[in-house]
Design an enzyme around this catalytic site. Structure first.
Site, PDB file in Angstrom:
ATOM      1  N   HIS A 112      41.990  47.214  48.752  1.00 28.96           N
ATOM      2  CA  HIS A 112      42.924  48.106  48.075  1.00 28.96           C
ATOM      3  C   HIS A 112      43.682  47.335  46.990  1.00 28.96           C
ATOM      4  CE1 HIS A 112      42.167  51.460  50.588  1.00 28.96           C
ATOM      5  NE2 HIS A 112      42.661  50.929  51.697  1.00 28.96           N
ATOM      6  N   CYS A 132      40.940  49.477  43.112  1.00 26.32           N
ATOM      7  CA  CYS A 132      41.450  50.540  42.257  1.00 26.32           C
ATOM      8  C   CYS A 132      42.516  50.015  41.295  1.00 26.32           C
ATOM      9  CB  CYS A 132      42.053  51.654  43.107  1.00 26.32           C
ATOM     10  SG  CYS A 132      40.852  52.531  44.110  1.00 26.32           S
TER      11      CYS A 132
END
Length: 815
Positions: free
Chosen positions: A394, A443
């Site tokens: 993440h 991301c």
């Protein structure tokens, strides 16, 4: 000629498999063959046996025909009768194949070689034949049979003068046979005037293999013929196997390697493995550069013809060393779990190792561990070193600043809970590296919980930075879920290009183009590159030693000390059972332990050795311990060509998060066994301590010193000094010259953790051992096999043909 009276079982497995393929059809196949062989009662199959053959289709690799052939072989069906039945059912293709196979004469593939051996030495002659299985070897000296010669290798010693002469080998199967070439053996008497003359005159007969000619670097043009040569001397005579970028070439088992009409795909590193029955050596690596084709013919007045322009020279750029830190976070405590980082880090590790990178691969790190790992990684960097940092997990990006999210980040995390990429870059530049490559597979969406705009310090003007973002600004990165393993979109394409000998930005541009041409990634994820690289530096550039060998040796020791596996050991129990403990590294912080019963008394009918009571800190899922295969133990990345023999069963246990191990790793081996005359099981236990394996020595759970990485820092590799009384781990000592002995810095800020040097003494056998290899005992066959990821990773050429489930690598509860 072939002997048709031989049994069906004498055929090689490849021949039987081919026959089965030909017979696996409904019109003229195994059922018709079963009817034909029933003319002789001993070969008649019952309905139950025919049903058993038919049910083989339910297995992925099952074959009814192969099952029928196995039954016929067990009943001693001859090759002649099988051929008669195949003709009866008019299976012409099978008849032709069997006839050509059986009629093939036995061939000698390796002939014994003439040798000169000093008196008292040992003679080894080798002969290899091909044809049927179960070949019989007979050795003769002149016309007299050598009584001990009944194997492909004839070993005689110590030699005397009466053993001098001509030797030959007879290879047979049934009535078929063939003789090898004669080998002349000369026994030399040692000279009395020179005590060492015989050994110096015959170095190969005393010391094993010796390479006399190494392959050389080449720079040629497309369309040229590539010729490399490696020559060696040895006893027994050497055999050869050539490798391209560490992958075996076939066929390439001669001293000379010749590839006509090369293309750019043939560029890279070539080496030759030279081996015989007792020894193995590797040649130097030859770097082959394939330039563009001829630049056009030019007329040379002194010659009668055209002369092509000279081939392009090898790149002038090189690295003083190559190091890589790969971090993959999957099991988040407060956010959605990911699956791809494990396979991505594993595949990238294997590829980078082929490019001579020293790789540290870590899974599931908290913030402190990520910070410590990066700090240790920076200490491996130095002037001219190529550094690569990859993160999968993440992440987010605010105002041009990127952040990597650790597994312990809270639900509403901010920059203070994460690692700041630009800060790592600045610290990396201070090491004056030759190339900095960041690959961020995460991301880049905004984090609405974080309104802080960090201000990085001034960056140096160095044209050596390459950023590869798996996705664009304010976009998500995806992983592809398929079967047990997953791959990230980015790595699925990158792994197809990483080994290309191109400028790193050119290579990444091609990855971006590949992603753009794929239907499933178009509009979802696009690779973004940022670079100020002004030179043609590539990940394939060679490593060239610096003027400071002490710094290089210290860096090797720094890296290797964190990748030491415990040695395989044997435990002896009071009941007479001997248990083997073996160790293998899946990642730098994940280790696999296996137990195997090596010996047990005859009056013990069942026996198992299981592990329990692990020391505090290590992450072990008790439900996955002591499993009979690696997949059941939680490992999805190991792939074996053949299962272990039934009598050599192992139990596997997978240990994770070794970076959190604060003390030595200890566990209990519990032996459970049962005697023939007893109904109850008996237990014996032994406690085992293996020190701190792999990355546990670094104590990544401990805070590091404030960042200070100037050239004058006490941790700089060029300023290391070590007291003469210091002891290096066995096997690493030879990498540091005695006159240039080097320290590795303070225990809290370097890869090598010296307060516990005794933990690793005697474990490491070489400096540059990859962390993801087995100890020699881990595989059957007494030699380690390369690890390979299962074929469940996303193939480049099948991306558009599969249906995938996409998952984002970002998770904000407040979004």
């Amino acid at each position: 000629m072939g002997d048709w009276n031989l049994g069906l079982g004498t055929l090689r497995e490849v021949v039987l498999s081919r026959l089965a393929d030909l017979l696996d059809n409904p019109k003229c196949g195994w059922r018709q063959l079963a009817d034909a062989v029933s003319m002789q009662p001993q070969f008649r199959c019952s309905e139950k046996e025919l049903m058993s053959c038919s049910l083989q289709v339910l297995s992925a690799k099952g074959s009814p025909s192969r099952s029928l052939l196995a039954m016929l072989a067990d009943r001693n069906c001859s090759l002649g009768f099988l051929l008669q039945c195949l003709r009866k059912i008019e299976h012409r293709e099978a008849v032709q194949y069997l006839t050509s196979t059986v009629m093939e004469q036995i061939r000698i593939t390796v002939h014994p070689q003439s040798q000169k051996i000093p008196e008292g030495g040992r003679l080894v002659l080798n002969c290899q034949g091909s044809g049927f299985s179960g070949l019989v070897y007979q050795w003769f000296k002149g016309k007299e049979e050598v009584l001990s010669g009944n194997s492909p290798d004839l070993v005689l010693g110590p030699l005397s003068q009466d053993q001098q002469g001509y030797y030959i080998c007879r290879v047979s199967q049934g009535d078929s046979f063939v003789f090898s070439q004669w080998a002349h053996v000369t026994v030399i008497q040692p000279s009395s005037s020179s005590s060492g003359s015989s050994s110096s005159f015959f170095p190969s007969s005393v010391s094993g293999l010796h390479i006399t000619q190494q392959p050389q670097d080449l720079a040629i043009a497309e369309g040229d013929c590539l010729c490399l040569e490696c020559k060696a001397e040895g006893n027994p005579p050497p055999q050869y196997q050539w490798y391209h970028n560490k992958q075996p070439l076939s066929p390439a088992n001669k001293p000379n390697l010749m590839i006509p009409c090369v293309t750019t795909a043939d560029r890279g590193k070539y080496s030759c493995r030279v081996y015989n029955l007792y020894h193995e050596v590797w040649s130097n690596q030859a770097h082959v550069e394939i330039g563009p084709g001829f630049c056009g013919p030019s007329w040379d007045e002194s010659d009668e013809g055209f002369t092509p322009c000279p081939a392009r020279q090898l790149s002038n750029f090189y690295a003083t060393d190559k190091v890589a830190l790969l971090m993959g976070n999957m099991n988040y405590q407060h956010h959605r779990q990911l699956r791809a980082p494990m396979a991505d880090v594993h595949e990238l590790t294997n590829l980078l190792r082929q490019l001579d990178f020293k790789v540290v691969s870590l899974l599931d790190l908290n913030r402190q561990e990520m910070h410590s790992a990066v700090t240790e990684f920076l200490l491996l960097l130095d002037r001219g070193v190529y550094g690569l940092l990859y993160f999968a997990g993440h992440g987010y990006e605010n105002y041009g600043n990127s952040f990597m999210v650790p597994i312990d980040a809270p639900a509403s995390y901010t920059s203070e809970h994460c690692l700041w990429v630009q800060d790592v870059l600045q610290r990396m530049q201070e090491r004056e590296t030759g190339l900095n490559v960041f690959l961020l597979d995460m991301c880049r969406k905004r984090n609405l919980n974080d309104d802080i705009i960090p201000q990085p310090g001034p960056l140096k003007v160095t044209a050596n930075i390459v950023f590869g973002y798996a996705t664009c600004v304010d976009a998500e990165a995806y992983e592809v879920n398929k079967d047990d393993l997953s791959n990230g979109i980015f790595i699925s394409f990158l792994k197809q290009r990483l080994l290309e000998d191109e400028k790193v930005t050119v290579m990444l541009d091609r990855v971006a183009e590949d992603m753009g041409q794929c239907e499933i990634t178009r509009g979802r994820q696009a690779l973004e590159l940022r670079s100020n690289l002004s030179e043609r530096r590539a990940l394939t550039d060679r490593i060239q030693c610096t003027d400071c060998p002490a710094a290089t040796s210290a860096r090797n020791l720094q890296w290797a000390i964190a990748h030491v596996l415990p040695e395989s050991r044997y435990l002896h129990f009071d009941c007479g059972v001997k248990v083997q403990l073996g160790f293998a590294a899946e990642f730098s912080n994940i280790m696999i332990i296996y137990t195997r019963i090596m010996d047990q008394p005859k009056d013990i009918i069942s026996c198992t050795a299981q592990l329990s009571d692990f020391s505090e800190g290590v992450d072990v899922d008790l439900k996955l311990t002591n499993q009979e295969n690696l997949q059941d133990a939680g490992s999805l990345l190991f792939d074996f060509e053949a299962p272990p023999r039934p009598e050599m069963k192992k139990l596997y246990t997978r240990l994770r998060a070794l970076q959190r191990l604060k003390k030595e790793l200890t566990f209990t081996v519990c032996l459970q066994y049962q005697y023939t005359n007893m109904d109850e099981e008996v237990q014996e236990k032994q406690t085992v301590s293996v020190g701190k394996p792999l990355v546990a020595k670094l104590n990544l759970h401990e805070p590091r010193l404030p960042r200070s990485f100037s050239a004058s820092s006490s941790s700089d590799l060029h300023t290391f000094s070590l007291p003469e009384s210091s002891s290096f781990p066995e096997g690493l000592e030879s990498s540091v010259p005695a006159s240039e002995t080097s320290s590795i810095g303070s225990a809290s800020t370097c890869w090598s953790y010296y307060p516990h040097l005794g933990e690793v003494s005697g474990h490491s056998k070489q400096v540059n051992v990859p962390e993801e290899t087995f100890s020699p005992e881990f595989l059957e066959g007494d030699r380690p096999q390369p690890l390979s990821a299962e074929s469940k990773s996303l193939p480049h050429d099948c991306l558009e043909d599969l249906s995938f489930q996409f998952r984002t690598k970002q998770n904000f509860h407040s979004c």
